[in-house]
Write a protein that holds these residues in place. Structure first.
Motif, PDB file in Angstrom:
ATOM      1  N   SER A   1       0.828  -1.216   0.000  1.00 43.81           N
ATOM      2  CA  SER A   1       0.000   0.000   0.000  1.00 43.81           C
ATOM      3  C   SER A   1       0.858   1.261   0.000  1.00 43.81           C
ATOM      4  O   SER A   1       0.388   2.326  -0.423  1.00 43.81           O
ATOM      5  CB  SER A   1      -0.938   0.011   1.207  1.00 43.81           C
ATOM      6  N   GLN A   2       2.114   1.151   0.444  1.00 47.23           N
ATOM      7  CA  GLN A   2       2.986   2.335   0.440  1.00 47.23           C
ATOM      8  C   GLN A   2       3.178   2.855  -0.980  1.00 47.23           C
ATOM      9  O   GLN A   2       3.135   4.058  -1.213  1.00 47.23           O
ATOM     10  CB  GLN A   2       4.343   2.011   1.063  1.00 47.23           C
ATOM     11  N   HIS A   3       3.372   1.945  -1.932  1.00 47.88           N
ATOM     12  CA  HIS A   3       3.537   2.369  -3.329  1.00 47.88           C
ATOM     13  C   HIS A   3       2.261   3.013  -3.856  1.00 47.88           C
ATOM     14  O   HIS A   3       2.312   3.963  -4.643  1.00 47.88           O
ATOM     15  CB  HIS A   3       3.917   1.170  -4.197  1.00 47.88           C
ATOM     16  N   HIS A   4       1.104   2.538  -3.405  1.00 45.59           N
ATOM     17  CA  HIS A   4      -0.169   3.060  -3.902  1.00 45.59           C
ATOM     18  C   HIS A   4      -0.604   4.342  -3.196  1.00 45.59           C
ATOM     19  O   HIS A   4      -1.682   4.858  -3.499  1.00 45.59           O
ATOM     20  CB  HIS A   4      -1.254   1.981  -3.807  1.00 45.59           C
TER      21      HIS A   4
ATOM     22  N   ILE B   1      -3.783   2.742 -15.138  1.00 49.55           N
ATOM     23  CA  ILE B   1      -5.028   2.033 -14.827  1.00 49.55           C
ATOM     24  C   ILE B   1      -4.885   1.290 -13.503  1.00 49.55           C
ATOM     25  O   ILE B   1      -5.775   1.317 -12.647  1.00 49.55           O
ATOM     26  CB  ILE B   1      -5.380   1.034 -15.953  1.00 49.55           C
ATOM     27  N   HIS B   2      -3.749   0.639 -13.306  1.00 49.88           N
ATOM     28  CA  HIS B   2      -3.525  -0.149 -12.089  1.00 49.88           C
ATOM     29  C   HIS B   2      -3.518   0.724 -10.841  1.00 49.88           C
ATOM     30  O   HIS B   2      -3.917   0.274  -9.763  1.00 49.88           O
ATOM     31  CB  HIS B   2      -2.208  -0.922 -12.195  1.00 49.88           C
ATOM     32  N   HIS B   3      -3.063   1.953 -10.961  1.00 48.70           N
ATOM     33  CA  HIS B   3      -2.974   2.824  -9.786  1.00 48.70           C
ATOM     34  C   HIS B   3      -4.320   3.436  -9.409  1.00 48.70           C
ATOM     35  O   HIS B   3      -4.440   4.017  -8.326  1.00 48.70           O
ATOM     36  CB  HIS B   3      -1.946   3.944 -10.031  1.00 48.70           C
ATOM     37  N   GLN B   4      -5.311   3.334 -10.279  1.00 50.43           N
ATOM     38  CA  GLN B   4      -6.625   3.887  -9.975  1.00 50.43           C
ATOM     39  C   GLN B   4      -7.485   2.857  -9.241  1.00 50.43           C
ATOM     40  O   GLN B   4      -7.253   1.650  -9.335  1.00 50.43           O
ATOM     41  CB  GLN B   4      -7.317   4.349 -11.262  1.00 50.43           C
ATOM     42  N   HIS B   5      -8.473   3.363  -8.517  1.00 51.18           N
ATOM     43  CA  HIS B   5      -9.287   2.502  -7.647  1.00 51.18           C
ATOM     44  C   HIS B   5      -9.905   1.336  -8.407  1.00 51.18           C
ATOM     45  O   HIS B   5      -9.898   0.191  -7.929  1.00 51.18           O
ATOM     46  CB  HIS B   5     -10.389   3.336  -6.976  1.00 51.18           C
ATOM     47  N   GLN B   6     -10.404   1.590  -9.611  1.00 56.67           N
ATOM     48  CA  GLN B   6     -11.099   0.544 -10.361  1.00 56.67           C
ATOM     49  C   GLN B   6     -10.136  -0.438 -11.015  1.00 56.67           C
ATOM     50  O   GLN B   6     -10.563  -1.446 -11.576  1.00 56.67           O
ATOM     51  CB  GLN B   6     -12.012   1.164 -11.438  1.00 56.67           C
TER      52      GLN B   6
ATOM     53  N   GLY C   1      -6.063 -13.513 -17.179  1.00 60.01           N
ATOM     54  CA  GLY C   1      -7.346 -12.834 -17.007  1.00 60.01           C
ATOM     55  C   GLY C   1      -7.320 -11.596 -16.151  1.00 60.01           C
ATOM     56  O   GLY C   1      -8.356 -11.190 -15.609  1.00 60.01           O
ATOM     57  N   THR C   2      -6.150 -10.956 -15.997  1.00 67.75           N
ATOM     58  CA  THR C   2      -6.075  -9.734 -15.191  1.00 67.75           C
ATOM     59  C   THR C   2      -5.755  -8.514 -16.055  1.00 67.75           C
ATOM     60  O   THR C   2      -5.338  -7.480 -15.541  1.00 67.75           O
ATOM     61  CB  THR C   2      -5.005  -9.874 -14.083  1.00 67.75           C
ATOM     62  N   TYR C   3      -5.974  -8.649 -17.349  1.00 67.45           N
ATOM     63  CA  TYR C   3      -5.729  -7.526 -18.261  1.00 67.45           C
ATOM     64  C   TYR C   3      -6.985  -6.666 -18.361  1.00 67.45           C
ATOM     65  O   TYR C   3      -8.070  -7.174 -18.632  1.00 67.45           O
ATOM     66  CB  TYR C   3      -5.350  -8.046 -19.643  1.00 67.45           C
ATOM     67  N   MET C   4      -6.838  -5.370 -18.121  1.00 72.25           N
ATOM     68  CA  MET C   4      -7.962  -4.448 -18.279  1.00 72.25           C
ATOM     69  C   MET C   4      -7.668  -3.523 -19.469  1.00 72.25           C
ATOM     70  O   MET C   4      -6.785  -2.663 -19.393  1.00 72.25           O
ATOM     71  CB  MET C   4      -8.186  -3.597 -17.034  1.00 72.25           C
ATOM     72  N   PRO C   5      -8.405  -3.697 -20.569  1.00 74.05           N
ATOM     73  CA  PRO C   5      -8.221  -2.798 -21.717  1.00 74.05           C
ATOM     74  C   PRO C   5      -8.760  -1.412 -21.395  1.00 74.05           C
ATOM     75  O   PRO C   5      -9.508  -1.222 -20.433  1.00 74.05           O
ATOM     76  CB  PRO C   5      -9.041  -3.474 -22.817  1.00 74.05           C
ATOM     77  N   TYR C   6      -8.373  -0.450 -22.208  1.00 74.03           N
ATOM     78  CA  TYR C   6      -8.770   0.937 -21.936  1.00 74.03           C
ATOM     79  C   TYR C   6      -8.764   1.734 -23.234  1.00 74.03           C
ATOM     80  O   TYR C   6      -8.173   1.319 -24.241  1.00 74.03           O
ATOM     81  CB  TYR C   6      -7.802   1.581 -20.926  1.00 74.03           C
ATOM     82  N   ASN C   7      -9.433   2.853 -23.198  1.00 74.21           N
ATOM     83  CA  ASN C   7      -9.358   3.847 -24.262  1.00 74.21           C
ATOM     84  C   ASN C   7      -8.630   5.068 -23.739  1.00 74.21           C
ATOM     85  O   ASN C   7      -8.854   5.487 -22.593  1.00 74.21           O
ATOM     86  CB  ASN C   7     -10.754   4.263 -24.741  1.00 74.21           C
ATOM     87  N   LEU C   8      -7.768   5.634 -24.536  1.00 73.95           N
ATOM     88  CA  LEU C   8      -7.105   6.886 -24.181  1.00 73.95           C
ATOM     89  C   LEU C   8      -7.891   8.011 -24.836  1.00 73.95           C
ATOM     90  O   LEU C   8      -7.916   8.145 -26.055  1.00 73.95           O
ATOM     91  CB  LEU C   8      -5.661   6.872 -24.681  1.00 73.95           C
TER      92      LEU C   8
END
Length: 260
Positions: free
Chosen positions: A130-133, A211-216, A235-242
């Motif tokens: 959690s220190q990194h986050h 993406i990983h650093h955000q709550h969702q 199965g831990t890949y979250m795609p995104y749009n920029l």
């Protein structure tokens, strides 16, 4: 021949060059103009959401680098005693390239599973990761801001194992560790700059890690620092749009309905 030959040993350079490169490259990002039109988060968000001041981040990074330098010296001392002079002859460029690729894959594998476990284990997350986050909005100098135990397990041990399994020499390790440091800083810089070679070559980039650093996204995009292979396979890949923000800059918006 390399520029440091005759002035410093490969082992000494392998220990301290990545530290120097860290502060030079991260410092460059710190000294850049605001560049608001390329930021993933506004400066106001950074000030409001981050839970630790810059001074504490700098101290935390320096502590990790002290441990890192100590382990590196011990590692080089151990391998230099085990290896004969003949085996330390610098291999050809194709061999070094293959060692680079192997080291990248090994480092990615180590960091994915250790990183993921630190999220899944509530005790380790609460007291270590959690220190990194606390840097909800990452920035370059905070790339190696970790709990000392995490720094040792994730980064320092990951680098040591990559070095040993790939079989690279200390001289090749200078280039590999400096490259890994630059890539890690870039992943945390918070900027999507046009022409950024890391964004062109690697899908695991600034927006991907943001993406990983955000709550969702804390349960996704664990892969670091090079590829996204393990996230995609497990199965831990979250795609995104920029997308462009109205107030300027970009937003990496998760596509939850397309999770792999």
């Amino acid at each position: 021949m390399v520029f440091w030959e005759g002035y410093a040993s490969d082992e000494l350079m392998g220990t301290f060059a990545p530290i120097v490169v860290y502060w030079l490259y991260a410092g460059m990002y710190q000294l850049l103009p605001p560049l608001d039109r390329f930021r993933l988060h506004t400066r106001k968000e950074e000030e409001q959401k981050n839970l630790v001041p810059l001074s504490s981040v700098v101290k935390g990074v320096l502590l990790q680098q002290l441990v890192q330098a100590t382990v590196a010296q011990l590692l080089f001392l151990m391998t230099s005693k085990l290896c004969s002079t003949e085996t330390q002859i610098q291999p050809s460029l194709p061999v070094q390239l293959m060692q680079f690729i192997v080291a990248m894959l090994v480092m990615d594998t180590w960091q994915y599973f250790v990183h993921r476990y630190m999220h899944q284990n509530k005790f380790l997350y609460r007291h270590v990761h959690s220190q990194h986050h606390k840097l909800v909005i990452p920035y370059a100098i905070g790339a190696l801001y970790n709990h000392p135990l995490e720094g040792l397990l994730l980064d320092t041990f990951g680098g040591a194992i990559s070095f040993l399994i790939s079989g690279m020499t200390a001289r090749t390790a200078v280039y590999f560790f400096c490259f890994a440091v630059v890539k890690t800083i870039d992943d945390h810089c918070g900027l999507c700059l046009p022409g950024n070679i890391f964004h062109i070559v690697f899908q695991n980039n600034t927006a991907y890690h943001d993406i990983h650093h955000q709550h969702q996204g804390t349960k996704f995009n664990y892969s670091q620092p090079f590829f996204s292979v393990w996230d995609r396979l497990l199965g831990t890949y979250m795609p995104y749009n920029l997308i462009d923000r109205e107030e300027g800059g970009f937003e990496a918006r998760p596509l939850k309905d397309k999770l792999i």
